[in-house]
Design a protein around this motif. Structure first.
Motif, PDB file in Angstrom:
ATOM      1  N   ASP A 483       0.836  -1.211   0.000  1.00 53.65           N
ATOM      2  CA  ASP A 483       0.000   0.000   0.000  1.00 53.65           C
ATOM      3  C   ASP A 483       0.866   1.255   0.000  1.00 53.65           C
ATOM      4  OD1 ASP A 483      -2.245  -1.541  -0.013  1.00 53.65           O
ATOM      5  OD2 ASP A 483      -2.610  -1.409   2.140  1.00 53.65           O
ATOM      6  N   THR A 486       2.392   1.686  -3.431  1.00 54.45           N
ATOM      7  CA  THR A 486       1.355   2.157  -4.359  1.00 54.45           C
ATOM      8  C   THR A 486       1.097   3.643  -4.157  1.00 54.45           C
ATOM      9  OG1 THR A 486       0.312  -0.025  -4.383  1.00 54.45           O
ATOM     10  CG2 THR A 486      -1.040   1.844  -5.078  1.00 54.45           C
ATOM     11  N   TYR A 518      -3.405  -2.057 -16.068  1.00 53.95           N
ATOM     12  CA  TYR A 518      -3.421  -2.323 -14.630  1.00 53.95           C
ATOM     13  C   TYR A 518      -3.189  -1.035 -13.839  1.00 53.95           C
ATOM     14  CZ  TYR A 518      -2.048  -4.173 -10.092  1.00 53.95           C
ATOM     15  OH  TYR A 518      -1.949  -4.422  -8.757  1.00 53.95           O
ATOM     16  N   GLN A 521      -6.377   0.791 -13.563  1.00 58.54           N
ATOM     17  CA  GLN A 521      -7.295   0.185 -12.589  1.00 58.54           C
ATOM     18  C   GLN A 521      -6.905   0.579 -11.165  1.00 58.54           C
ATOM     19  OE1 GLN A 521      -6.854  -3.946 -13.561  1.00 58.54           O
ATOM     20  NE2 GLN A 521      -8.325  -3.888 -15.246  1.00 58.54           N
ATOM     21  N   VAL A 522      -5.589   0.510 -10.873  1.00 60.43           N
ATOM     22  CA  VAL A 522      -5.120   0.870  -9.536  1.00 60.43           C
ATOM     23  C   VAL A 522      -5.387   2.349  -9.269  1.00 60.43           C
ATOM     24  CG1 VAL A 522      -3.067   1.094  -8.071  1.00 60.43           C
ATOM     25  CG2 VAL A 522      -3.361  -0.933  -9.508  1.00 60.43           C
ATOM     26  N   LYS A 524      -7.659   4.359 -10.567  1.00 63.72           N
ATOM     27  CA  LYS A 524      -9.080   4.647 -10.372  1.00 63.72           C
ATOM     28  C   LYS A 524      -9.567   4.142  -9.015  1.00 63.72           C
ATOM     29  CE  LYS A 524     -13.669   4.246 -12.436  1.00 63.72           C
ATOM     30  NZ  LYS A 524     -14.477   3.748 -13.554  1.00 63.72           N
ATOM     31  N   LYS A 525      -9.068   2.976  -8.601  1.00 59.63           N
ATOM     32  CA  LYS A 525      -9.487   2.422  -7.317  1.00 59.63           C
ATOM     33  C   LYS A 525      -9.070   3.346  -6.169  1.00 59.63           C
ATOM     34  CE  LYS A 525      -8.998  -1.633  -4.355  1.00 59.63           C
ATOM     35  NZ  LYS A 525      -8.376  -2.978  -4.196  1.00 59.63           N
ATOM     36  N   GLN A 526      -7.864   3.948  -6.291  1.00 59.56           N
ATOM     37  CA  GLN A 526      -7.351   4.791  -5.217  1.00 59.56           C
ATOM     38  C   GLN A 526      -7.888   6.216  -5.278  1.00 59.56           C
ATOM     39  OE1 GLN A 526      -5.356   3.826  -2.661  1.00 59.56           O
ATOM     40  NE2 GLN A 526      -5.478   1.719  -3.393  1.00 59.56           N
ATOM     41  N   GLU A 527      -8.023   6.759  -6.497  1.00 56.27           N
ATOM     42  CA  GLU A 527      -8.364   8.174  -6.649  1.00 56.27           C
ATOM     43  C   GLU A 527      -9.822   8.422  -7.018  1.00 56.27           C
ATOM     44  OE1 GLU A 527      -6.206  10.425  -5.832  1.00 56.27           O
ATOM     45  OE2 GLU A 527      -4.657   8.906  -5.455  1.00 56.27           O
ATOM     46  N   GLY A 528     -10.515   7.379  -7.491  1.00 52.72           N
ATOM     47  CA  GLY A 528     -11.917   7.558  -7.895  1.00 52.72           C
ATOM     48  C   GLY A 528     -12.085   7.967  -9.341  1.00 52.72           C
ATOM     49  N   TYR A 529     -10.998   8.218 -10.034  1.00 50.68           N
ATOM     50  CA  TYR A 529     -11.034   8.627 -11.440  1.00 50.68           C
ATOM     51  C   TYR A 529      -9.961   7.888 -12.222  1.00 50.68           C
ATOM     52  CZ  TYR A 529     -13.541  12.549  -9.358  1.00 50.68           C
ATOM     53  OH  TYR A 529     -14.412  13.307  -8.644  1.00 50.68           O
ATOM     54  N   THR A 530     -10.188   7.737 -13.509  1.00 51.96           N
ATOM     55  CA  THR A 530      -9.132   7.203 -14.359  1.00 51.96           C
ATOM     56  C   THR A 530      -8.052   8.268 -14.496  1.00 51.96           C
ATOM     57  OG1 THR A 530     -10.102   8.061 -16.392  1.00 51.96           O
ATOM     58  CG2 THR A 530     -10.808   5.851 -15.677  1.00 51.96           C
TER      59      THR A 530
END
Length: 547
Positions: A483, A486, A518, A521-522, A524-530
């Motif tokens: 984490d 990342t 990938y 995907q990571v 967007k998962k962390q920031e909420g946006y692409t």
């Protein structure tokens, strides 16, 4: 890159050799015919001398035939490719050729197209093998260069008790250490701070290096000994005990080694050292205790003077008649202090003090027992790594304080307070050391996040085992290694998205993600946006303006 081939042609018929050479010169001129042989014996001699990549062997030749020559060449050159050629298509010949590891079995007259196709396949295979050997050699060389660092990390894990028995055996095997140590010695340079106080730092470092070399030369007489610097002016010497039997032999030999180290250092460097010797342990996971005993013994230089050997038994052995604390109570309380468990320390010490005041009627003996309790707590705190100066100040203040208190209730209350102070120092010292180590690891991560970092590589940078480092990292940083890595990578990616025109795929590569999908995907998962949307809206500060 086309591979070049060195070829040996073996056939008792010159016209056959000439035909093969002609085909090669016309179709593959970069494949070199290194030599020709007309019989098996000559073929073996030429193969041994020239080391060809490919050998064409006619099976039916006078004297030593191709199969016999192939067996000898295979023994000499296991990597060479053998191609057998014969005008006979008998199964027995083909079967024996295969048993010799033949790359192909060709029938005369050799088809030129078939031969060229075969050689091209062999060339590709040989090139791949060469690259594998080069890469293996490179990795082995890099590993050899890293071995001193790996060895030091192994020793530090042993001294800190951060290793299991299985892990110790595995790492020792990798490092070529055949006997695991079971006894620790600490060598401390006397008055090191004053030796080069007015000189340059390089003089201090040169002195340390000369002392280290002297220790290593003397320790070399003990098979399997390990020597490593452990602090500014201290060195650890770890000894296996396979060749010794009785405890008396162990102590006598260890003291003799310590005395020899003192003499050699004095003779070769002009400096003097104090050698502290711990007690032997039965299991490698207990070596940290032997090292703590050696360090505690070396501290008695303050009382006994330097340039000598001090064994743990010399400073800790007391007759049973003079011991006031029961063994079990002493061990449990000392362990609780080392672990920094304040609640357990209060409970155990409270019980000891209660029993002491109930059973003893002599005030002088009570005071003596209290001083013993203070000494026990002090030693345990120092062994756990608490700051020596702070512990010393606490202990000196406490000792005088207790001796002047007349009320036993006040004595119990005050001693428990001082024990908690010592425990807090242990915890604080451990937390500081842990924080320093993890912050160093974080700086390494922040400087290398663009690479394929692994937890094992980062743990190696701070000389901790991966398992212990993982737990410590989570404890200090509040998040696990992946984490944190990342978060660092995405932080760098956001800066690049907002301040450069680089494509998202290029940014992904720069921050350590080889797969742009990938990475997206990571992100967007962390920031909420692409990444694309994040760049478009100008970062998180403008996120509220996007539906």
């Amino acid at each position: 890159m086309a591979a070049t081939l060195k070829i040996l042609l073996v056939d008792d018929e010159p016209l056959e050799r000439q035909a093969l050479r002609f085909i090669l010169s016309r179709e593959r001129p970069h494949y070199q015919v290194a030599a020709e042989a007309g019989n098996g014996l000559e073929a073996v001699e030429l193969a041994d001398a020239l080391k060809p990549d490919v050998v064409f062997l006619d099976i039916k030749m006078p004297g030593m035939d191709g199969l016999a020559a192939g067996r000898k060449i295979r023994a000499l050159l296991p990597e060479s490719r053998l191609v057998f050629v014969s005008a006979y298509g008998e199964f027995d010949y083909a079967r024996e050729a295969v048993s010799l590891g033949a790359s192909k079995y060709l029938l005369k007259p050799v088809d030129g197209e078939e031969m060229i196709k075969l050689l091209d396949e062999l060339a590709a295979d040989i090139l791949a093998a060469r690259r594998r050997r080069q890469e293996t050699a490179r990795l082995k060389e890099a590993l050899e260069e890293m071995k001193p660092l790996i060895r030091l990390g192994f020793i530090m894990d042993l001294l800190n008790g951060n290793i299991t028995a299985n892990e110790a055996e595995s790492r020792a095997l990798f490092l070529g250490i055949t006997s695991l140590p079971r006894l620790a010695i600490l060598v401390d340079i006397d008055n090191f701070a004053d030796l080069a106080r007015d000189g340059a730092e390089i003089e201090r470092q040169l002195l340390k290096q000369r002392v280290k070399e002297s220790i290593e030369k003397e320790a070399a007489v003990w098979p399997g000994s390990l020597v490593a610097p452990v602090s500014g002016d201290e060195f650890a010497v770890l000894l296996p005990l396979d060749r010794l039997t009785g405890e008396g032999d162990v102590r006598r030999e260890a003291v003799a080694l310590g005395e020899a180290i003192c003499r050699r250092v004095r003779r070769e460097t002009g400096a003097t050292v104090t050698v502290g010797i711990g007690r032997p342990v039965a299991d490698i996971t207990e070596l940290a205790r032997s090292y703590a005993e050696a360090a505690a013994a070396a501290e008695y230089r303050l009382l006994y003077g330097g340039d000598q050997v001090i064994h743990a038994d010399d400073v800790a052995a007391r007759s049973r008649a003079r011991r006031f604390l029961p063994d079990r109570a002493e061990q449990e309380l000392a362990q609780a202090i080392r672990m920094g468990d304040g609640e357990l320390v209060q409970r155990l010490a409270g019980g000891i003090l209660m029993e002491l005041t109930i059973k003893e009627e002599s005030p002088s003996l009570i005071k003596m027992k209290i001083l013993e309790l203070v000494a026990l707590a002090t030693n345990a705190a120092l062994e756990a790594g608490a700051d020596a100066e702070i512990v010393s100040n606490l202990t000196l203040a406490a000792s005088g304080e207790f001796l002047h208190l007349d009320n036993l209730a006040d004595v119990r209350r005050r001693i428990l307070e001082r024990l908690v102070d010592l425990v807090n120092q242990v915890a604080s010292s451990r937390e500081r050391r842990n924080t320093v180590l993890i912050e160093r690891a974080c700086r390494f991560i922040e400087a290398n996040f663009h690479r394929d970092l692994t937890l094992e590589e980062v743990a190696q940078q701070v000389y901790l085992s991966p398992c212990y480092f993982s737990r410590l990292f989570k404890q200090v940083k509040g998040q696990n290694f992946i984490d944190y890595l990342t978060r660092v990578r995405l932080g760098a990616a956001k800066e690049l998205l907002l301040n450069t025109e680089l494509p998202v795929a290029a940014i992904a590569e720069r921050v350590g993600y080889h797969d742009a999908r990938y990475f997206g995907q990571v992100f967007k998962k962390q920031e909420g946006y692409t990444p694309g949307v994040f760049r478009k809206i100008g970062g998180a500060k403008n996120a509220g303006s996007v539906d």
